[in-house]
Scaffold this active site. Structure first.
Site, PDB file in Angstrom:
ATOM      1  N   ASP A  22       0.823  -1.215   0.000  1.00 41.49           N
ATOM      2  CA  ASP A  22       0.000   0.000   0.000  1.00 41.49           C
ATOM      3  C   ASP A  22       0.859   1.268   0.000  1.00 41.49           C
ATOM      4  OD1 ASP A  22      -2.414   1.363  -0.019  1.00 41.49           O
ATOM      5  OD2 ASP A  22      -2.537   1.442   2.169  1.00 41.49           O
ATOM      6  N   GLY A  23       0.305   2.314  -0.574  1.00 41.15           N
ATOM      7  CA  GLY A  23       0.961   3.628  -0.540  1.00 41.15           C
ATOM      8  C   GLY A  23       1.482   4.099  -1.885  1.00 41.15           C
ATOM      9  N   ASN A  24       1.176   3.365  -2.944  1.00 41.21           N
ATOM     10  CA  ASN A  24       1.661   3.739  -4.284  1.00 41.21           C
ATOM     11  C   ASN A  24       1.152   5.121  -4.712  1.00 41.21           C
ATOM     12  OD1 ASN A  24       2.684   1.181  -4.330  1.00 41.21           O
ATOM     13  ND2 ASN A  24       1.269   0.374  -5.867  1.00 41.21           N
ATOM     14  N   HIS A  39       2.138   2.966  -9.107  1.00 43.96           N
ATOM     15  CA  HIS A  39       1.918   1.524  -9.300  1.00 43.96           C
ATOM     16  C   HIS A  39       3.092   0.903 -10.061  1.00 43.96           C
ATOM     17  CE1 HIS A  39      -1.901   2.001  -7.517  1.00 43.96           C
ATOM     18  NE2 HIS A  39      -2.446   2.654  -8.530  1.00 43.96           N
ATOM     19  N   SER A  67      -7.459  -5.670  -5.011  1.00 45.73           N
ATOM     20  CA  SER A  67      -8.529  -6.256  -4.207  1.00 45.73           C
ATOM     21  C   SER A  67      -9.858  -6.262  -4.972  1.00 45.73           C
ATOM     22  CB  SER A  67      -8.702  -5.459  -2.904  1.00 45.73           C
ATOM     23  OG  SER A  67      -9.349  -4.229  -3.160  1.00 45.73           O
ATOM     24  N   GLU A  69     -12.323  -4.831  -4.018  1.00 41.41           N
ATOM     25  CA  GLU A  69     -12.867  -3.472  -3.851  1.00 41.41           C
ATOM     26  C   GLU A  69     -12.166  -2.454  -4.756  1.00 41.41           C
ATOM     27  OE1 GLU A  69     -12.095  -5.488  -1.118  1.00 41.41           O
ATOM     28  OE2 GLU A  69     -14.220  -5.982  -0.962  1.00 41.41           O
ATOM     29  N   ASN A  70     -10.967  -2.800  -5.239  1.00 46.02           N
ATOM     30  CA  ASN A  70     -10.202  -1.827  -6.040  1.00 46.02           C
ATOM     31  C   ASN A  70     -10.836  -1.538  -7.412  1.00 46.02           C
ATOM     32  OD1 ASN A  70      -7.003  -2.943  -4.711  1.00 46.02           O
ATOM     33  ND2 ASN A  70      -8.191  -1.145  -4.129  1.00 46.02           N
ATOM     34  N   TRP A  71     -11.836  -2.347  -7.832  1.00 46.78           N
ATOM     35  CA  TRP A  71     -12.558  -2.047  -9.078  1.00 46.78           C
ATOM     36  C   TRP A  71     -13.290  -0.727  -8.981  1.00 46.78           C
ATOM     37  CZ3 TRP A  71     -11.166  -4.992 -13.001  1.00 46.78           C
ATOM     38  CH2 TRP A  71     -10.801  -6.325 -12.779  1.00 46.78           C
ATOM     39  N   ARG A 194      -4.873  -1.555   9.130  1.00 48.97           N
ATOM     40  CA  ARG A 194      -6.083  -2.365   8.933  1.00 48.97           C
ATOM     41  C   ARG A 194      -5.753  -3.481   7.953  1.00 48.97           C
ATOM     42  NH1 ARG A 194      -8.026   2.934   6.893  1.00 48.97           N
ATOM     43  NH2 ARG A 194      -7.409   3.103   4.709  1.00 48.97           N
ATOM     44  N   SER A 196      -7.966  -4.630   5.469  1.00 46.22           N
ATOM     45  CA  SER A 196      -8.546  -4.354   4.146  1.00 46.22           C
ATOM     46  C   SER A 196      -8.916  -5.629   3.370  1.00 46.22           C
ATOM     47  CB  SER A 196      -7.598  -3.477   3.311  1.00 46.22           C
ATOM     48  OG  SER A 196      -7.369  -2.241   3.941  1.00 46.22           O
TER      49      SER A 196
HETATM   50  C1  IPE Z   1      -5.397  -2.706  -0.004  1.00 46.41           C
HETATM   51  O1  IPE Z   1      -5.092  -1.371  -0.177  1.00 46.41           O
HETATM   52  C2  IPE Z   1      -5.401  -3.417  -1.325  1.00 46.41           C
HETATM   53  C3  IPE Z   1      -4.097  -3.545  -1.974  1.00 46.41           C
HETATM   54  C4  IPE Z   1      -2.957  -3.124  -1.514  1.00 46.41           C
HETATM   55  C5  IPE Z   1      -4.110  -4.243  -3.235  1.00 46.41           C
HETATM   56  P1  IPE Z   1      -6.227  -0.280  -0.343  1.00 46.41           P
HETATM   57  O2  IPE Z   1      -5.524   1.022  -0.552  1.00 46.41           O
HETATM   58  O3  IPE Z   1      -7.207  -0.690  -1.354  1.00 46.41           O
HETATM   59  O4  IPE Z   1      -6.916  -0.334   1.098  1.00 46.41           O
HETATM   60  P2  IPE Z   1      -7.806   0.740   1.846  1.00 46.41           P
HETATM   61  O5  IPE Z   1      -8.827   1.249   0.872  1.00 46.41           O
HETATM   62  O6  IPE Z   1      -6.889   1.839   2.296  1.00 46.41           O
HETATM   63  O7  IPE Z   1      -8.387   0.000   3.008  1.00 46.41           O
HETATM   64  C1  IPE Z   2      -1.724   0.155  -3.286  1.00 47.33           C
HETATM   65  O1  IPE Z   2      -1.469   1.519  -3.340  1.00 47.33           O
HETATM   66  C2  IPE Z   2      -2.001  -0.438  -4.649  1.00 47.33           C
HETATM   67  C3  IPE Z   2      -3.394  -0.842  -4.854  1.00 47.33           C
HETATM   68  C4  IPE Z   2      -4.336  -0.789  -3.958  1.00 47.33           C
HETATM   69  C5  IPE Z   2      -3.756  -1.339  -6.173  1.00 47.33           C
HETATM   70  P1  IPE Z   2      -2.631   2.589  -3.364  1.00 47.33           P
HETATM   71  O2  IPE Z   2      -3.002   2.854  -4.772  1.00 47.33           O
HETATM   72  O3  IPE Z   2      -3.757   2.160  -2.497  1.00 47.33           O
HETATM   73  O4  IPE Z   2      -1.902   3.838  -2.749  1.00 47.33           O
HETATM   74  P2  IPE Z   2      -2.507   4.904  -1.729  1.00 47.33           P
HETATM   75  O5  IPE Z   2      -2.991   4.135  -0.546  1.00 47.33           O
HETATM   76  O6  IPE Z   2      -3.622   5.608  -2.446  1.00 47.33           O
HETATM   77  O7  IPE Z   2      -1.357   5.783  -1.398  1.00 47.33           O
HETATM   78 MG    MG Z   3      -4.129   2.421  -0.517  1.00 45.10          MG
END
Ligand code: IPE
Ligand code: IPE
Ligand code: MG
Length: 243
Positions: A22-24, A39, A67, A69-71, A194, A196
């Site tokens: 997470d955090g990209n 990413h 995830s 939910e990422n859709w 969390r 997630s």
């Molecule tokens: C969790 O990160 C999913 C992945 C890293 C693939 P999210 O960025 O989607 O999680 P939330 O929304 O902060 O809980």
């Molecule tokens: C995790 O990084 C990658 C995916 C969930 C696909 P994020 O894209 O959630 O990065 P932040 O949390 O918005 O910084």
């Molecule tokens: Mg994230």
């Protein structure tokens, strides 16, 4: 404090490490770049950390790449992530056998493009031909969705043969992670504390390690720091302390 704990090579190395990458997006924003650049940077870090895990003697690395939910994200961001996953699987097919990295994709494959599904089958076939370190990449993965899919498959088997009793081991065998030991250590970079919807069943007794470092900044030293903290933990599994 984590900084002061030394990593002990070869001692209590987690057999299975899981990472919520997470955090990209925030990494990219800090640099004035589009989220998609984050990413791309993150996928390179995954490659580096997978090699490091293999070299440290970890048997399984499971990463959360996308995830269920990422859709809900903007369609151009989703398309870029899918393109990166495609590229990653393509490249891995070339290098897996040479580098001794087996690859398995976990998640609902039905939600993926036919092209991505074909790549998943190809990596599965290569992985079946040798032993050793395995990277599990979770794509279109949700812990609840995985449990539901497993329950549906068990229900179908039960309808055919009600004599098959359900216990934890049997249910585990219906999950995407069938045959893989539960994670010992779950690492979440990116500052959130969390789960997630990641590996809900499998993380019942995982040790959690959270860090504010954003995933594209995550290094092998950070990995060793997390393992060092893990090495200090007392895993009791509900029992009382023995020492
Ligand atoms: C969790 O990160 C999913 C992945 C890293 C693939 P999210 O960025 O989607 O999680 P939330 O929304 O902060 O809980
Ligand atoms: C995790 O990084 C990658 C995916 C969930 C696909 P994020 O894209 O959630 O990065 P932040 O949390 O918005 O910084
Ligand atoms: Mg994230």
């Amino acid at each position: 404090m984590p900084d002061k704990i030394a990593y002990a090579a070869g001692e209590r190395i987690p057999r299975h490490i899981a990472i919520i990458m997470d955090g990209n997006g925030r990494w990219a924003r800090k640099r004035g770049l589009p989220r998609t650049a984050g990413h791309a940077a993150g996928s390179e870090v995954f490659r580096k950390i997978a090699y490091a895990c293999r070299d440290l003697g970890v048997e399984h690395l499971t990463v959360y790449a996308f995830s269920t939910e990422n859709w809900k994200r903007p369609s151009d961001e989703v398309a870029t992530i899918m393109k990166l996953l495609n590229k990653y699987l393509h490249e891995s097919i070339e290098t897996m056998a040479r580098d001794h990295i087996r690859l398995r994709v976990m998640g609902d494959l039905n939600g993926l493009s036919p092209e991505l599904r074909a790549l998943v089958h190809e990596t599965d076939e290569i992985s079946a031909t040798y032993e050793g370190f395995q990277a599990n990449v979770c794509i279109n993965y949700g812990g609840r969705d995985e449990i539901l899919r497993a329950a549906r498959r068990y229900a179908a088997d039960y309808a055919a043969d009600p004599s098959v009793a359900l216990d934890e081991a049997r249910f585990s065998a219906y999950l995407d992670s069938a045959g893989i030991p539960d994670p010992d250590l779950l690492i979440r970079p990116g500052g959130e504390q969390r789960i997630s919807n990641f590996l809900l069943w499998q993380c019942a007794y995982a040790e959690f390690y959270f860090t504010d470092v954003l995933w594209p900044d995550f290094t092998v030293d950070e990995l060793k720091k997390a393992i060092a903290v893990f090495q200090q933990r007392d895993r009791r599994y509900g029992k009382v302390k023995t020492t």
